[in-house]
Design an enzyme around this catalytic site. Structure first.
Site, mmCIF file in Angstrom:
data_model
loop_
_atom_site.group_PDB
_atom_site.id
_atom_site.type_symbol
_atom_site.label_atom_id
_atom_site.label_comp_id
_atom_site.label_asym_id
_atom_site.label_seq_id
_atom_site.Cartn_x
_atom_site.Cartn_y
_atom_site.Cartn_z
ATOM 1 N N ASN A 124 -12.803 22.508 131.438
ATOM 2 C CA ASN A 124 -13.173 21.814 132.681
ATOM 3 C C ASN A 124 -12.736 20.360 132.595
ATOM 4 O OD1 ASN A 124 -14.551 23.594 134.501
ATOM 5 N ND2 ASN A 124 -16.195 23.759 132.991
ATOM 6 N N TYR A 132 -21.474 20.155 140.983
ATOM 7 C CA TYR A 132 -21.136 20.126 139.553
ATOM 8 C C TYR A 132 -19.621 20.251 139.390
ATOM 9 C CZ TYR A 132 -22.175 20.126 134.642
ATOM 10 O OH TYR A 132 -22.240 19.752 133.319
ATOM 11 N N LYS A 138 -26.599 18.798 136.070
ATOM 12 C CA LYS A 138 -27.138 19.953 135.346
ATOM 13 C C LYS A 138 -28.556 20.280 135.817
ATOM 14 C CE LYS A 138 -24.198 21.233 131.965
ATOM 15 N NZ LYS A 138 -23.834 22.586 131.539
ATOM 16 N N ASP A 169 -25.920 22.560 124.938
ATOM 17 C CA ASP A 169 -25.302 23.466 125.906
ATOM 18 C C ASP A 169 -23.820 23.656 125.648
ATOM 19 O OD1 ASP A 169 -25.532 25.104 128.272
ATOM 20 O OD2 ASP A 169 -24.379 23.560 129.313
ATOM 21 N N ASP A 170 -23.135 22.615 125.186
ATOM 22 C CA ASP A 170 -21.699 22.726 124.941
ATOM 23 C C ASP A 170 -21.408 23.673 123.784
ATOM 24 O OD1 ASP A 170 -20.943 20.578 126.868
ATOM 25 O OD2 ASP A 170 -22.106 19.362 125.486
ATOM 26 N N GLU A 216 -26.249 17.211 125.841
ATOM 27 C CA GLU A 216 -25.129 17.494 126.741
ATOM 28 C C GLU A 216 -24.006 16.480 126.547
ATOM 29 O OE1 GLU A 216 -23.143 19.711 129.528
ATOM 30 O OE2 GLU A 216 -25.177 20.134 128.812
ATOM 31 N N ASP A 217 -22.797 16.978 126.333
ATOM 32 C CA ASP A 217 -21.576 16.167 126.288
ATOM 33 C C ASP A 217 -21.620 15.053 125.242
ATOM 34 O OD1 ASP A 217 -20.540 17.808 128.145
ATOM 35 O OD2 ASP A 217 -20.429 16.377 129.778
ATOM 36 N N ARG A 270 -18.382 12.381 125.468
ATOM 37 C CA ARG A 270 -17.403 13.451 125.718
ATOM 38 C C ARG A 270 -17.765 14.151 127.029
ATOM 39 N NH1 ARG A 270 -16.266 18.529 125.907
ATOM 40 N NH2 ARG A 270 -18.482 19.006 125.803
#
Length: 597
Positions: A454, A149, A220, A314-315, A291-292, A202
């Protein structure tokens, strides 16, 4: 550990509970039953023999078996298994234990010249032998998580078309409208409980990577299994490809996604809605992790679906939980009270606003009113300090627009507000420069500096910078891993505020309780549970999160807390087991080979 035992004609087969899914186990038992009948000369009827033969035809043998990553053992197949399963001659004669196989994998891994080559090697191993992959990953989680990851997965996504080997998960496009449920049905597993989905707009701090963002859901879900013990056959990565605005990708002949600009508006929303509804149809009870997604979609999609289906972002929520947990731990070092803290965020996107919202909830629990709690959370975005006098604010930023003089840059905001903690979630490297960190050290005896962006190339400051510029007084955490730092003869072990401390445990708790929704309260409970797992020894070396080798133990504690909350709040859709802890333990996937004969 529970056993499932099957006996027929003096043949006894034992399966660890939940380590082999029901479909595979059924097919396998059919094969062994037929083998037993044939060996014993059992003539119990042509109809029974025909039923067994039909079941045998669905179970892989020979080449099909060793090419099935869920069942393959490679050189670890025993002599008896090779004989019974048509493998003689297809494998080298030497039989190796899984420990010997792990040694071979690590030997090869160390010879790879770059982290990207190590990533490719490990994903190839996952494609051919999942049990061995997860055994290697779990036994070496601290060393290999940065490969599987962040930060390496970011580099892998940037080059995903170049390193593409084998398709994983489900890809959905605008051309699939009206057929999304049918396409989800193409997946070879039908009992799916955890789905991670992205639209690739993103990816980490790297921007719009379109279909190349599939590396994130895949990574993930590998961590759901390695860190949370989720059976890999219960997981599904999904990429919703609506195009990309990345001109480099659109011109790249090796790009794997749709070659058109990103589609927005009604077409986009309709595809997302069809996907969410199709999941309920095809995989009832599955939890969806968004996610993202870009800010423009992340908040509104969460708001739209959080009360309709079992889902979370999650973000927004996972990052919030791990960050608030880090603050809980940091206050054990400073001796401060949560309600007395003033926190300044660099970045007002998903991670920043999500953390602010959860921190406000924690401060309200600590005794503040919601208004007073919000006034202790301040934000700096790309245009400066968020204050009421600004006329360009919209959406969630308005909640944190306070009465204060405008500050054009972050250093000015630090000097003016005098925060006890700064949290970087901007995706902008080096924004916590020497002046900022030294200002924090001048204002606070133990300044809290969380540089969470990150991958590593985007971090606001490094661990060495934070400790050096504060003469070792900073309480530091980062999104990506950093090596230990020695200042004046004292060794500091920087904590990694990675969401992996949160989402695997939340997923296991939701799955175990069959929760119908994922609530903000769950993430606050997860944060408190994670902080409680930090030992005094960890705190003495400056670490505000537990060591990664303890991740499964931590995830189990969080899973228990989430399941308990689900039952107490009436969110669980199944009856509570007599011994909840024992039941959750029974669900945990252990990467060990199961005997087939």
């Amino acid at each position: 550990m529970y056993k499932i035992v099957y006996e027929e004609n003096d043949v006894v087969i034992r399966f660890e509970k939940d380590l082999i899914d029901q479909e595979t186990m059924s097919r396998f038992l059919g094969r062994i039953s037929l083998q037993s009948m044939l060996k014993k000369g059992n003539a119990s009827g042509a109809a029974a023999r025909m039923r067994m033969k039909n079941r045998l035809s669905t179970f892989p043998t020979g080449f099909d078996l060793i090419r099935d990553p869920a069942l393959n053992k490679g050189t670890a197949f025993t002599a008896e298994e090779r004989e019974a399963l048509g493998l003689r001659g297809l494998l080298p004669p030497r039989i190796h234990s899984i420990d010997e196989q792990v040694e071979r994998v690590l030997w090869n891994l160390r010879k790879k010249p770059t982290d990207l080559e190590r990533y490719i090697f490990l994903t190839s191993l996952q494609d051919r032998n999942k049990t061995l992959f997860y055994r290697v990953l779990l036994d070496n989680i601290e060393d290999l998580m940065p490969i599987v990851y962040t930060p390496t997965v970011g580099l892998a996504c940037l080059q995903y078309g170049n390193i593409f080997r084998r398709p994983r998960g489900i890809y959905l496009t605008l051309e699939d409208r009206g057929r999304v449920a049918e396409i989800l049905g193409n997946w070879h597993r039908k009992d799916i409980r955890i789905i991670v989905v992205t639209d690739g707009e993103r990816i980490l701090g790297l921007g719009d990577l379109g279909a190349d963002g599939m590396g994130i859901p895949v990574g993930k879900l590998a961590l759901y299994t390695a860190c949370g013990g989720i059976q890999p056959s219960l997981t599904l990565p999904v990429t919703i490809d609506v195009g990309t605005n990345n001109e480099v990708l659109l011109k790249d002949p090796l790009y794997i996604g749709c070659r058109h600009p990103r589609v927005r508006g009604e077409e986009y929303d309709d595809l997302i809605e069809e996907f969410v509804l199709a999941v309920q149809q095809m995989f009832p009870g599955a939890m969806i992790q968004f996610e993202d997604f870009a800010n423009r979609n992340a908040f509104r999609l969460l708001q739209q679906y959080r009360d309709q289906v079992c889902c979370f972002n999650d973000d927004i929520q996972g990052t919030a939980s791990v960050t608030v947990a880090g603050l809980f731990s940091a206050l054990r070092i400073t001796g401060g009270d949560l309600k007395d803290q003033k926190v300044l965020f660099l970045g007002a996107g998903e991670a920043g606003i999500g953390t602010g919202d959860l921190l406000v909830s924690a401060m309200v629990d600590a005794g503040l009113s919601q208004e007073d709690a919000r006034r202790r959370c301040w934000f700096v975005d790309s245009k400066g300090l968020i204050v009421k006098s600004r006329t360009d604010l919209t959406g969630h930023k308005l909640t944190y627009a306070h009465d204060h003089e405008y500050c054009a840059d972050f250093l000015a905001a630090v000097e003016s507000l005098r925060p006890t903690a700064i949290i970087g979630v901007s995706g902008q490297a080096k924004r916590f420069d020497r002046q900022v960190v030294e200002a924090m050290a001048r204002i606070n005896e133990r300044p809290i500096v969380f540089s969470l962006s990150n991958p590593t190339s985007k971090t606001e400051c490094t661990a060495e910078e934070a400790y050096t510029w504060t003469e070792g007084r900073a309480i530091f955490a980062s999104g990506s891993p950093f090596d230990d730092v020695v200042i004046n003869g004292k060794k500091f072990k920087p904590g990694q505020g990675n969401n992996v401390y949160i989402f695997p445990g939340v997923g296991m708790g939701v799955m175990a309780s069959w929760a119908t929704s994922v609530t903000d309260e769950m993430f606050l409970v997860a944060a408190r549970t994670l902080a409680a797992e930090v030992s005094e020894t960890d705190l003495r070396v400056g670490r505000v999160y537990p060591p990664l080798p303890r991740i499964r133990e931590v995830s189990q504690a969080i899973a228990m807390a989430i399941a308990e909350l689900a039952y107490s709040k009436g969110l669980a859709s199944r009856q509570r087991p007599e011994d909840l802890e024992d039941y959750i333990t029974s669900l945990v996937y252990e990467p060990e080979y199961q005997p087939y004969v």
